[in-house]
Scaffold this active site. Structure first.
Site, mmCIF file in Angstrom:
data_model
loop_
_atom_site.group_PDB
_atom_site.id
_atom_site.type_symbol
_atom_site.label_atom_id
_atom_site.label_comp_id
_atom_site.label_asym_id
_atom_site.label_seq_id
_atom_site.Cartn_x
_atom_site.Cartn_y
_atom_site.Cartn_z
ATOM 1 N N HIS A 186 28.230 47.761 29.525
ATOM 2 C CA HIS A 186 29.186 48.824 29.164
ATOM 3 C C HIS A 186 30.596 48.372 29.520
ATOM 4 O O HIS A 186 31.052 48.551 30.661
ATOM 5 C CB HIS A 186 28.839 50.130 29.896
ATOM 6 C CG HIS A 186 29.673 51.302 29.480
ATOM 7 N ND1 HIS A 186 29.139 52.501 29.052
ATOM 8 C CD2 HIS A 186 31.025 51.471 29.403
ATOM 9 C CE1 HIS A 186 30.106 53.342 28.746
ATOM 10 N NE2 HIS A 186 31.271 52.742 28.965
ATOM 11 N N GLU A 243 30.480 62.221 31.014
ATOM 12 C CA GLU A 243 31.642 61.682 31.738
ATOM 13 C C GLU A 243 32.640 62.840 31.853
ATOM 14 O O GLU A 243 32.769 63.425 32.919
ATOM 15 C CB GLU A 243 32.237 60.486 30.968
ATOM 16 C CG GLU A 243 33.449 59.857 31.639
ATOM 17 C CD GLU A 243 34.176 58.850 30.726
ATOM 18 O OE1 GLU A 243 34.083 58.969 29.496
ATOM 19 O OE2 GLU A 243 34.882 57.975 31.279
ATOM 20 N N ASP A 252 33.507 49.210 32.549
ATOM 21 C CA ASP A 252 34.128 50.104 31.551
ATOM 22 C C ASP A 252 35.406 49.499 30.939
ATOM 23 O O ASP A 252 35.378 49.037 29.796
ATOM 24 C CB ASP A 252 34.391 51.484 32.172
ATOM 25 C CG ASP A 252 34.376 52.611 31.155
ATOM 26 O OD1 ASP A 252 34.055 52.369 29.985
ATOM 27 O OD2 ASP A 252 34.688 53.765 31.541
ATOM 28 N N ASP A 253 36.521 49.561 31.665
ATOM 29 C CA ASP A 253 37.805 49.005 31.197
ATOM 30 C C ASP A 253 38.454 48.351 32.414
ATOM 31 O O ASP A 253 39.423 48.886 32.978
ATOM 32 C CB ASP A 253 38.711 50.127 30.668
ATOM 33 C CG ASP A 253 38.039 50.938 29.569
ATOM 34 O OD1 ASP A 253 37.987 50.461 28.432
ATOM 35 O OD2 ASP A 253 37.530 52.043 29.874
HETATM 36 N N1 LIG Z 1 35.910 55.717 29.889
HETATM 37 C C1 LIG Z 1 35.939 55.928 28.577
HETATM 38 N N2 LIG Z 1 35.417 57.051 28.071
HETATM 39 C C2 LIG Z 1 35.430 57.290 26.761
HETATM 40 N N3 LIG Z 1 35.962 56.468 25.853
HETATM 41 C C3 LIG Z 1 36.499 55.332 26.301
HETATM 42 N N4 LIG Z 1 37.100 54.311 25.646
HETATM 43 C C4 LIG Z 1 37.472 53.411 26.552
HETATM 44 N N5 LIG Z 1 37.149 53.812 27.797
HETATM 45 C C5 LIG Z 1 36.523 55.015 27.665
HETATM 46 ZN ZN LIG Z 2 33.117 53.483 28.255
#
Ligand SMILES: Nc1ncnc2[nH]cnc12
Ligand SMILES: [Zn+2]
EC number: 3.5.4.2
Length: 326
Positions: free
Chosen positions: A8, A189, A267-268
């Protein structure tokens, strides 16, 4: 070192500030309100998504995307990661002026370069962005179904899960499922437990992106544990985006104790000042996982990875060999 796997991570959200600054210089775009020091500037989910889109806008050519994928997967490999699935976004490709096919081919090229250098195996999960609407998510699914890229093995949906009704997205997921793609969806989330239940009922994924707010309903936690649906947990993302006030309140330990199958993900990562390595460290130090339990987290990811049987066997063999060596 415990071997790791990640299932992810959004590829546009994996661009480091250094790489984004280099791209901004290349295209002569000011970044004073995007990056300060070594951090991206944002303060809530809305401004995070805006910063994410602005960083993504600086990747405009096939070469830019190939470098991004090569850069990210190589950094993962240095931290002991043997498998990486990244979320790709045809919508961001089009915004950047590239066709979804050219964008996907370029990312695939970068992943293969990283594999040649480090051995890391990579796959792509094409995603639709929920708040861009049903038509745009269906277009992403149609692209995923027809692109036939050997490294595209899944379909998912990211974006704001509070946007639209889950039922409205059924068709997009049916298109992807009929094409033989693995299915995952962001839920639980910013939406509560109902969002996870709706995703399970209507979209029938084998994995849920985040899913942590299932903790709000013990029956749902039991359903997840019994069904074997896997949660792609991203602890630091949840803290940075204020889903939970601190790691002390994070439900990872409770979900783990309840028998849910969990994975660890970033995630990011640069947006949240994290990395896959840091997520494993937190699971060890903060959540108290033993080395064996961390290895099981990696095994969980490999067992639900969207890969063919032979690749899964090889990845699990690598993990097993590393366990015996310890
Ligand atoms: N944490 C996240 N939740 C939903 N969409 C996303 N796109 C990028 N990061 C995200
Ligand atoms: Zn995500």
């Amino acid at each position: 070192m415990v071997l790791k796997a990640e299932i992810h991570c959004h590829i546009e959200g994996a661009a480091s500030p250094e790489l984004v600054l280099a791209q901004a210089r290349k295209y002569n775009v000011p970044t004073d309100d995007l990056i300060r020091g070594d951090s991206f500037i944002w303060h809530d989910f809305t401004t995070f998504l805006a910063a994410y889109d602005r960083a993504a806008d600086l990747f405009r050519t096939e070469d830019d995307y190939a470098r991004l994928a090569e850069h990210y997967l190589s950094s993962l490999a240095r931290d002991g990661c043997i498998y990486s699935e990244v979320f790709t976004s045809p919508d961001h490709a089009v915004r950047a002026g590239l066709s979804p096919q050219a964008y996907t081919d370029a990312l695939g090229e970068g992943m293969l370069r990283a594999k040649a250098k480090t051995g890391i195996e990579g796959r792509m999960i094409v995603t639709g962005v929920r708040h861009f609407g049903v038509e745009s998510v269906e277009a992403a699914a149609r692209f995923a179904a027809k692109c036939k890229h050997p490294l595209v093995s899944g379909f998912g949906m990211a974006g704001d899960e509070r946007s639209g009704e889950t039922e409205d997205y059924v068709r997009a997921f049916e298109i992807a499922r009929e094409a033989g793609l693995g299915i995952t969806v962001h839920a639980g989330e910013f939406g509560g437990w109902e969002s996870v239940a709706n995703a399970l009922d209507h979209l029938r994924p084998s994995r849920i992106g985040h899913g942590v707010r299932a903790i709000e309903n013990p029956d749902l936690v039991r359903r997840i544990a019994d069904s074997g649906v896997v949660l792609e947990v991203c602890p630091i993302s949840n803290i940075e985006l204020r889903v939970y006030p601190s790691l002390d309140e994070h439900p990872f330990p409770a979900l783990h104790a309840a028998g849910c199958t969990l994975t660890l993900n970033s995630d990011d990562p640069p947006f949240f000042r994290t990395s896959l390595k840091r997520e494993y460290e937190i699971a060890e130090k903060q959540f108290g996982l033993s080395t064996r339990q961390l290895q099981k987290i990696t095994r969980n990811a490999l067992e639900v990875a969207f890969v063919d049987r032979q690749t899964r066997r090889e990845l699990l063999a690598r993990l097993d060999a590393s366990v015996k060596l310890r």
